[in-house]
Scaffold this active site. Structure first.
Site, mmCIF file in Angstrom:
data_model
loop_
_atom_site.group_PDB
_atom_site.id
_atom_site.type_symbol
_atom_site.label_atom_id
_atom_site.label_comp_id
_atom_site.label_asym_id
_atom_site.label_seq_id
_atom_site.Cartn_x
_atom_site.Cartn_y
_atom_site.Cartn_z
ATOM 1 N N HIS A 203 0.818 -1.209 0.000
ATOM 2 C CA HIS A 203 0.000 0.000 0.000
ATOM 3 C C HIS A 203 0.857 1.265 0.000
ATOM 4 O O HIS A 203 0.395 2.329 -0.372
ATOM 5 C CB HIS A 203 -0.986 -0.021 1.168
ATOM 6 C CG HIS A 203 -2.117 -0.976 0.914
ATOM 7 N ND1 HIS A 203 -2.064 -2.287 1.302
ATOM 8 C CD2 HIS A 203 -3.274 -0.820 0.226
ATOM 9 C CE1 HIS A 203 -3.164 -2.893 0.890
ATOM 10 N NE2 HIS A 203 -3.919 -2.039 0.242
ATOM 11 N N ARG A 310 -10.730 3.687 -0.354
ATOM 12 C CA ARG A 310 -10.151 2.851 0.714
ATOM 13 C C ARG A 310 -10.391 3.552 2.050
ATOM 14 O O ARG A 310 -9.532 4.287 2.543
ATOM 15 C CB ARG A 310 -8.649 2.667 0.467
ATOM 16 C CG ARG A 310 -8.309 1.775 -0.724
ATOM 17 C CD ARG A 310 -6.795 1.570 -0.835
ATOM 18 N NE ARG A 310 -6.446 0.460 -1.688
ATOM 19 C CZ ARG A 310 -6.058 0.570 -2.966
ATOM 20 N NH1 ARG A 310 -5.981 1.749 -3.538
ATOM 21 N NH2 ARG A 310 -5.733 -0.498 -3.662
ATOM 22 N N ARG A 346 -15.552 1.435 0.141
ATOM 23 C CA ARG A 346 -15.239 0.123 0.714
ATOM 24 C C ARG A 346 -15.261 0.227 2.233
ATOM 25 O O ARG A 346 -14.718 1.179 2.797
ATOM 26 C CB ARG A 346 -13.859 -0.344 0.243
ATOM 27 C CG ARG A 346 -13.505 -1.708 0.809
ATOM 28 C CD ARG A 346 -12.277 -2.281 0.172
ATOM 29 N NE ARG A 346 -11.073 -1.580 0.597
ATOM 30 C CZ ARG A 346 -9.861 -1.858 0.123
ATOM 31 N NH1 ARG A 346 -9.715 -2.776 -0.813
ATOM 32 N NH2 ARG A 346 -8.809 -1.205 0.555
ATOM 33 N N ASN A 469 -4.715 -7.425 -6.358
ATOM 34 C CA ASN A 469 -3.509 -7.337 -5.522
ATOM 35 C C ASN A 469 -3.506 -8.462 -4.485
ATOM 36 O O ASN A 469 -2.539 -9.208 -4.346
ATOM 37 C CB ASN A 469 -3.445 -5.994 -4.791
ATOM 38 C CG ASN A 469 -3.581 -4.823 -5.729
ATOM 39 O OD1 ASN A 469 -3.270 -4.961 -6.908
ATOM 40 N ND2 ASN A 469 -4.043 -3.694 -5.241
ATOM 41 N N ASP A 470 -4.612 -8.546 -3.755
ATOM 42 C CA ASP A 470 -4.682 -9.611 -2.755
ATOM 43 C C ASP A 470 -4.948 -10.966 -3.408
ATOM 44 O O ASP A 470 -4.456 -11.982 -2.929
ATOM 45 C CB ASP A 470 -5.763 -9.294 -1.716
ATOM 46 C CG ASP A 470 -5.228 -8.333 -0.665
ATOM 47 O OD1 ASP A 470 -4.074 -8.527 -0.229
ATOM 48 O OD2 ASP A 470 -5.932 -7.380 -0.306
ATOM 49 N N ARG A 480 2.641 -9.420 -0.684
ATOM 50 C CA ARG A 480 2.764 -8.348 -1.683
ATOM 51 C C ARG A 480 3.657 -7.212 -1.217
ATOM 52 O O ARG A 480 4.080 -6.385 -2.016
ATOM 53 C CB ARG A 480 1.369 -7.816 -2.043
ATOM 54 C CG ARG A 480 0.638 -7.265 -0.859
ATOM 55 C CD ARG A 480 -0.843 -7.063 -1.136
ATOM 56 N NE ARG A 480 -1.137 -5.693 -1.517
ATOM 57 C CZ ARG A 480 -2.362 -5.179 -1.559
ATOM 58 N NH1 ARG A 480 -3.402 -5.940 -1.229
ATOM 59 N NH2 ARG A 480 -2.553 -3.941 -1.904
HETATM 60 C C1 PEP Z 1 -6.728 -5.440 -4.002
HETATM 61 O O1 PEP Z 1 -6.457 -6.226 -3.087
HETATM 62 O O2 PEP Z 1 -6.531 -5.686 -5.195
HETATM 63 C C2 PEP Z 1 -7.324 -4.131 -3.700
HETATM 64 C C3 PEP Z 1 -7.747 -3.320 -4.655
HETATM 65 O O3 PEP Z 1 -7.395 -3.733 -2.412
HETATM 66 P P1 PEP Z 1 -6.126 -3.278 -1.564
HETATM 67 O O4 PEP Z 1 -5.001 -3.002 -2.522
HETATM 68 O O5 PEP Z 1 -6.518 -2.084 -0.778
HETATM 69 O O6 PEP Z 1 -5.850 -4.475 -0.676
HETATM 70 MG MG MG Z 2 -7.209 -5.994 -1.087
#
Ligand code: PEP
Ligand code: MG
Length: 600
Positions: A203, A310, A346, A469-470, A480
């Site tokens: 992040h 977020r 979210r 991403n997750d 990550r």
């Molecule tokens: C993700 O996980 O792809 C996402 C958009 O949320 P974050 O990056 O805040 O975990």
């Molecule tokens: Mg995520």
């Protein structure tokens, strides 16, 4: 940190380019042992008042240490004993010691503000300790600095924030920057960042992209070479950090920066053009934001909505929790700021690398798999209810959707919906205005189990947003945010693509909208593949909207669909990368401009 005047030598270090652009500026070391404070002159008439201010900060610190001592008394074992010694040492330092006398003396003789006097005095005492041969004694320097930070925070008071007194054009170099730290950076003052730790999808990296700050993470040995005040270049395209660049190299980087800014200006002309493929498919491009203040840059970039707010960033950098009214005001500001465009909020997604101290959550042995996101919201219903009430109240001011992170089971989204209905009933009884119909409730698909169970989840939710991403992190078991495994992180792994495809098809079967809001949505390298897989809604850092729009406008959807079908027949990630990149380069000119802007 002060340093001996050694001749400045050019040093080139490499890491991961995570946010594009070139920064040229002055090093500011973000050490845990250093707080940036401004030094101001104090007129003779105000010296007594300044010393009084310092005395008050010392008194507050004495109270804080006494409180820590009371807490420590409940503990037992060796750690408690060690803590007891440390707190004794703090109390001694706070009672008429060299530290207190030294600071008072500096205020008087140097006529400077108390914060700067503390910083100077702490530096000089810590240096004495650091020079000691005995490792126990040299280690005490850290305790002295810790106490100094406490005094400076007490002096600055509630408004204390790191980085608030940086000079313009600072480049932050640190071992690590948390996402919360990064959210505090002001792009008008900070030119770029580089750290030793951190992955490309952390992040911190995402925040740097949102702020448009050139950034290189995972730079080994960075802090061994970095000296505050030196000139530094952050090359966010090639992943280089150059300390004390030669005149020739500096000139070359100035030219590169000018080229980059020119290309960006050219791309910004696409702002008001639609994101439509050559064969007429309209694609929705939205912005991911962390803070209400980013609405302006989202609109300036041509965002057609906010695809991901977020909300957890509202909970960071504070010791308390924003209540319903404060959250309502923040959501309302975003919704009104977006002037009728849709805003997807979210619910709280703390955990992993996103910490919010005010919540008092213990991250547990594995923060990525622990009590986080929707699990935390369901475990602390008062938090969820306040957040849903704030969103519902704000929904009276525009188009809103509610998105729930890290859902793994149908029961979780059902429980959130039950809470939502309960809050709706309460607000209706109180005569509060809300959107009619109520905001849709959607699920983030970012856990492999959720992707595989997408059909069942689709029955229980109004829309999907795929968090690649997750999804990549959990599918491939790769943290990550960890630079040590960053080279293994690959959204083009066939397993990740299969989960995206399966989720998209499940959404189609259930006739609910589906978007992608992970970082792949903002990287033109993946645009054709995502469109080919059936995605028509992409949400990304505002800074990426122009390059992705250019990519959309340059491609042919039917060709992209054929490429996606071929990709889905492959079992080898390298072959998939070859097909994806081959398809992009076949498009020629459009992609050359994109490539000039993207990190390699
Ligand atoms: C993700 O996980 O792809 C996402 C958009 O949320 P974050 O990056 O805040 O975990
Ligand atoms: Mg995520």
């Amino acid at each position: 940190m002060p340093h001996a005047a050694a001749p400045a030598r050019e040093i080139v270090l490499t890491g991961m380019a995570v946010s594009r652009g070139i920064a040229i500026g002055t090093v500011y070391r973000h050490d845990s042992d250093h707080v940036a404070v401004a030094e101001t002159r104090i007129p003779a008439s105000r010296l007594a008042a300044e010393k009084k201010r310092f005395a008050a900060a010392v008194e507050t610190a004495q109270g804080q240490v006494a409180q820590m001592r009371a807490k420590a008394e409940g503990l037992d074992g060796a750690a408690a004993e060690e803590l007891g010694y440390l707190l004794d040492a703090y109390q001694q330092m706070l009672h008429g010691s060299r530290l207190v006398r030294g600071v008072e003396g500096r205020i008087e003789s140097e006529r400077i503000n108390a914060e700067a006097a503390v910083q100077h005095e702490i530096d000089s005492i810590a240096h004495v300790f650091e020079a000691m041969e005995d490792s126990y004694l040299s280690g005490r320097a850290a305790d002295v600095r810790d106490l100094g930070r406490r005094l400076i925070r007490n002096l600055i008071g509630r408004d204390w924030k790191p980085f608030q007194t940086l000079p313009k054009n600072s480049v932050i170099l640190g071992e690590e920057l948390t996402p919360a730290d990064t959210a505090l950076l002001d792009p008008k003052v900070v030119a770029g960042i580089a750290t030793q730790l951190g992955g490309a999808e952390s992040h911190t990296a995402i925040m740097a992209r949102s702020l448009g700050l050139p950034a290189v993470l995972g730079v080994a040995e960075l802090m061994r070479h970095a000296r505050s005040g030196d000139v530094v270049v952050i090359d966010g395209r090639n992943g280089r950090v150059v300390l004390n660049p030669s005149d020739d190299l500096l000139d070359a980087y100035r030219k590169m920066r000018a080229d980059f800014l020119r290309t960006r200006r050219q791309l910004s002309r696409l702002k008001d053009l639609p994101a439509t493929t050559r064969d007429g498919q309209r694609v929705q491009l939205e912005a991911n934001i962390e803070l209400p203040g980013e609405v302006a840059s989202a609109l300036a970039a041509g965002a057609e909505g906010i695809g991901l707010l977020r909300s957890e960033f509202l909970f960071m950098n504070r010791d308390d929790v924003p209540d319903e009214d404060e959250q309502f005001a923040a959501y309302q500001a975003v919704i009104q700021g977006m002037g009728g465009r849709e805003v997807t909020i979210r619910t709280l997604d703390v955990g992993g690398d996103k910490l919010a101290h005010g919540l008092g959550v213990n991250p547990g042995p594995n923060p990525s798999l622990g009590l986080r996101a929707v699990r935390l919201s369901l475990a602390r219903p008062e938090l969820l209810e306040a957040q849903l009430a704030a969103i519902l109240r704000a929904s009276a001011f525009g188009r809103v959707r509610i998105l729930v992170p890290m859902v793994a089971t149908v029961e979780e989204i059902q429980a959130v919906r039950a809470t939502l209905e309960k809050v709706v009933r309460r607000l209706k009884r109180a005569g509060v205005a809300m959107a009619d119909p109520l905001p849709p409730l959607g699920v983030m698909i970012e856990v492999p189990g959720a992707a595989l169970g997408a059909d069942a989840l689709a029955f229980n939710s109004d829309f999907f947003s795929i968090g690649t991403n997750d999804l990549t992190q959990y599918t491939l078991a790769i943290d990550r945010a960890d630079e040590a495994v960053a080279s293994l992180y690959n959204p083009l792994h066939p397993a990740v693509l299969r989960l995206i495809q399966f989720t998209t098809e499940a959404a189609k079967r259930a006739r609910i909208p589906v978007a992608v809001c992970g970082e792949v949505a903002g990287d033109p390298r993946y645009t054709a593949l995502l469109l080919g897989l059936g995605i028509r809604d992409l949400s990304m850092s505002a800074t990426n909207i122009a390059v992705v729009k250019q990519r959309v406008r340059g491609l042919d959807l039917s060709a992209a669909s054929r490429m996606a079908r071929l990709v889905m027949e492959q079992s080898d990630a390298a072959r998939i990368a070859g097909l994806v990149d081959g398809f992009s380069s076949a498009d020629g000119a459009a992609d050359r401009a994109s490539a000039a802007l993207m990190p390699t």
